[in-house]
Design an enzyme around this catalytic site. Structure first.
Site, mmCIF file in Angstrom:
data_model
loop_
_atom_site.group_PDB
_atom_site.id
_atom_site.type_symbol
_atom_site.label_atom_id
_atom_site.label_comp_id
_atom_site.label_asym_id
_atom_site.label_seq_id
_atom_site.Cartn_x
_atom_site.Cartn_y
_atom_site.Cartn_z
ATOM 1 N N CYS A 91 0.894 -1.152 0.000
ATOM 2 C CA CYS A 91 0.000 0.000 0.000
ATOM 3 C C CYS A 91 0.930 1.199 0.000
ATOM 4 C CB CYS A 91 -0.909 0.027 1.230
ATOM 5 S SG CYS A 91 -1.863 1.557 1.267
ATOM 6 N N CYS A 137 -0.465 4.139 2.550
ATOM 7 C CA CYS A 137 -0.473 3.960 4.003
ATOM 8 C C CYS A 137 -0.279 2.490 4.330
ATOM 9 C CB CYS A 137 -1.741 4.535 4.607
ATOM 10 S SG CYS A 137 -3.232 4.176 3.665
ATOM 11 N N SER A 138 -1.305 1.792 4.753
ATOM 12 C CA SER A 138 -1.098 0.404 5.159
ATOM 13 C C SER A 138 -2.348 -0.439 4.919
ATOM 14 C CB SER A 138 -0.708 0.357 6.625
ATOM 15 O OG SER A 138 -1.709 0.995 7.391
ATOM 16 N N CYS A 139 -3.088 -0.161 3.839
ATOM 17 C CA CYS A 139 -4.304 -0.925 3.561
ATOM 18 C C CYS A 139 -3.946 -2.400 3.379
ATOM 19 C CB CYS A 139 -4.998 -0.392 2.313
ATOM 20 S SG CYS A 139 -5.485 1.322 2.529
HETATM 21 FE FE FE Z 1 -3.359 2.165 2.872
#
Ligand code: FE
Length: 204
Positions: free
Chosen positions: A107, A110-112
């Site tokens: 991602c 961010c951190s999906c």
């Molecule tokens: Fe994300």
């Protein structure tokens, strides 16, 4: 890095301190209940976790019809067959590794991450270097994970978003003909489902 023979404790990282501060504030204001928060974290760390994804992959390896159904609509098939559903798992897309294509997920923003099938993301998944470098040099980053992708194989990098999360279906290891789904699922690691590693070998 600690020097030889010298050990010391690092202070908590800046994000960890911020999270702690936010947590205290939310609890103080009565907006969250600490116990409820613990239950939620425990659920994603220990109960759902990557074992859910491993069961999905093992089923896809043994059941062609199921594999087709997850390629068509992974979230729906996983919900129907296993009952896995929930936060951040609404739009999962399954991407299958083959002898010609290797898939890996990041991602960049961010951190999906597909919590429903993989649980909580590993720390490195959220790190800026992984997010920036995977896109630029996937073969190099994978090599750092000990995963050498042959030149003739294409690498596809999938960028998760808040709308779409990816689940990599690794190649089924050779020498696993006739294995039960349960036994097969033990070869499927979290990293293999992110695409930074292969599934474990049958002899492991
Ligand atoms: Fe994300």
């Amino acid at each position: 890095m600690p020097h030889d023979g010298e050990e010391f404790t690092e202070p908590p990282s800046d994000p960890a301190l911020r999270v702690k501060a936010l947590e205290s504030l939310l609890v103080e204001k009565g907006l969250v209940d600490l116990e409820a928060l613990d239950v939620l974290i425990d659920t994603y760390e220990h109960k759902v976790g990557p074992r859910n994804g491993a069961r999905v992959v093992a089923r896809a390896w043994v059941d062609q019809e199921f594999k087709l159904s997850i390629q068509k609509d992974c979230s729906a098939a996983v919900k129907k067959v296993f009952g896995f559903q929930g936060r951040q798992g609404e739009h999962i897309v399954a991407v299958e590794n083959t002898s010609k294509i290797h898939n890996v997920v990041v991602c960049t923003l961010c951190s999906c991450y597909p919590w429903t099938v993989l649980g909580l993301p590993p720390v490195w998944y959220k790190s800026a270097p992984y997010r920036a470098r995977l896109v630029q040099d996937p073969r190099g980053v994978l090599a750092e994970f000990g995963t050498c992708i042959p030149e003739e194989k294409d690498i596809r990098v999938w960028d998760s978003t808040s709308e779409v999360r990816y689940l990599v279906i690794p190649e089924r290891p050779i020498g696993t003909e006739g294995w039960t789904e349960e036994k097969l699922s033990m070869l499927v690691t979290r990293n293999a489902m992110i695409g930074v590693e292969f599934a474990k070998e049958a002899s492991s």
